[in-house]
Design a protein around this motif. Structure first.
Motif, short mmCIF file in Angstrom:
data_model
loop_
_atom_site.label_atom_id
_atom_site.label_comp_id
_atom_site.label_asym_id
_atom_site.label_seq_id
_atom_site.Cartn_x
_atom_site.Cartn_y
_atom_site.Cartn_z
N TYR A 57 -2.81 -6.53 -25.99
CA TYR A 57 -2.31 -6.97 -24.69
C TYR A 57 -2.25 -5.80 -23.71
O TYR A 57 -2.67 -5.92 -22.57
N LYS A 58 -1.74 -4.65 -24.18
CA LYS A 58 -1.67 -3.47 -23.31
C LYS A 58 -3.06 -3.05 -22.85
O LYS A 58 -3.27 -2.75 -21.68
N ARG A 59 -4.00 -3.00 -23.77
CA ARG A 59 -5.37 -2.61 -23.41
C ARG A 59 -5.99 -3.58 -22.42
O ARG A 59 -6.64 -3.18 -21.47
N ARG A 60 -5.79 -4.87 -22.66
CA ARG A 60 -6.37 -5.90 -21.80
C ARG A 60 -5.78 -5.81 -20.38
O ARG A 60 -6.51 -5.85 -19.39
N GLU A 64 -7.69 -4.93 -16.90
CA GLU A 64 -7.62 -5.82 -15.74
C GLU A 64 -7.12 -5.08 -14.51
O GLU A 64 -7.60 -5.30 -13.40
N ARG A 65 -6.15 -4.19 -14.68
CA ARG A 65 -5.61 -3.42 -13.57
C ARG A 65 -6.68 -2.50 -12.99
O ARG A 65 -6.81 -2.38 -11.77
N THR A 71 -12.04 -3.51 -7.34
CA THR A 71 -12.52 -4.58 -6.47
C THR A 71 -11.48 -4.99 -5.42
O THR A 71 -11.66 -6.00 -4.75
N ALA A 72 -10.40 -4.22 -5.28
CA ALA A 72 -9.33 -4.60 -4.36
C ALA A 72 -9.81 -4.68 -2.92
O ALA A 72 -9.43 -5.58 -2.18
N GLY A 73 -10.64 -3.78 -2.49
CA GLY A 73 -11.11 -3.76 -1.12
C GLY A 73 -12.34 -4.60 -0.86
O GLY A 73 -12.85 -4.61 0.25
N LYS A 74 -12.80 -5.32 -1.86
CA LYS A 74 -14.05 -6.06 -1.74
C LYS A 74 -14.00 -7.08 -0.61
O LYS A 74 -14.92 -7.14 0.20
#
Length: 179
Positions: A57-60, A64-65, A71-74
């Protein structure tokens, strides 16, 4: 003789009964011990599975983060592409333009389009001129004597415009304050 055999048999039976009872107790003790060991093994297995699941879960979530940050500014960039195209067209038009007025009008249209696109994304100008100096929005470059008494402690000039994004300051306005 018969009595001796009977007493020997009785003694043997008592010893056999005691031995059988001891074996049964040992068997019960072993089974209780084995049960506890099995339970420990089961709990240990459950713990290891839970730990592995949490680690996954931590790795996933970390992955994702990272993807989100990349892609935040996409969507902002995609919304600015038409403005970039308009600037390219304006530059081409400036090369062959003989009059300044149409070029000026085109650049003004592109500027308005850019400001509207950024406003849709939550960008706002910080109003500064004639406003009281506020360190939450302004950065004082210098102080000058106020031309009138009512301009003391207020912003007289703006050197660089300030901006907020969704009500968070992303750039402080650089201003001249009346003293």
């Amino acid at each position: 003789m018969n009595t001796e055999n009977t007493s020997e048999n009785a003694t043997e039976n008592v010893e056999n009964t005691d031995a059988a009872a001891n074996e049964t107790e040992q068997a019960q003790e072993l089974t209780a011990e084995e049960k506890l060991q099995a339970e420990v093994q089961q709990l240990n297995d459950k713990y290891l599975r839970l730990y592995a699941e949490f680690d996954n879960y931590k790795r996933r979530t970390q992955k994702e983060r990272v993807e989100l940050l990349q892609t935040a500014g996409k969507d902002v960039i995609v919304s600015l592409l038409p403005v970039l195209d308009d600037f390219d067209r304006a530059l081409k038009a400036m090369e062959s333009a003989s009059e300044v007025a149409p070029v000026k009008e085109g650049v003004l249209l592109v500027s308005t389009k850019l400001k509207n696109t950024l406003a849709q994304k939550g960008l706002k100008d910080v109003e500064s001129i004639s406003q009281p100096f506020n360190t939450d929005f302004h950065e004082a470059i210098t102080n000058i004597p106020a031309p009138t008494e009512d301009l003391k402690g207020k912003v007289i000039d703006e050197v660089e415009k300030g901006y907020t994004l969704n009500d968070n300051v992303i750039r402080f306005a650089k201003v001249v304050v009346g003293a």
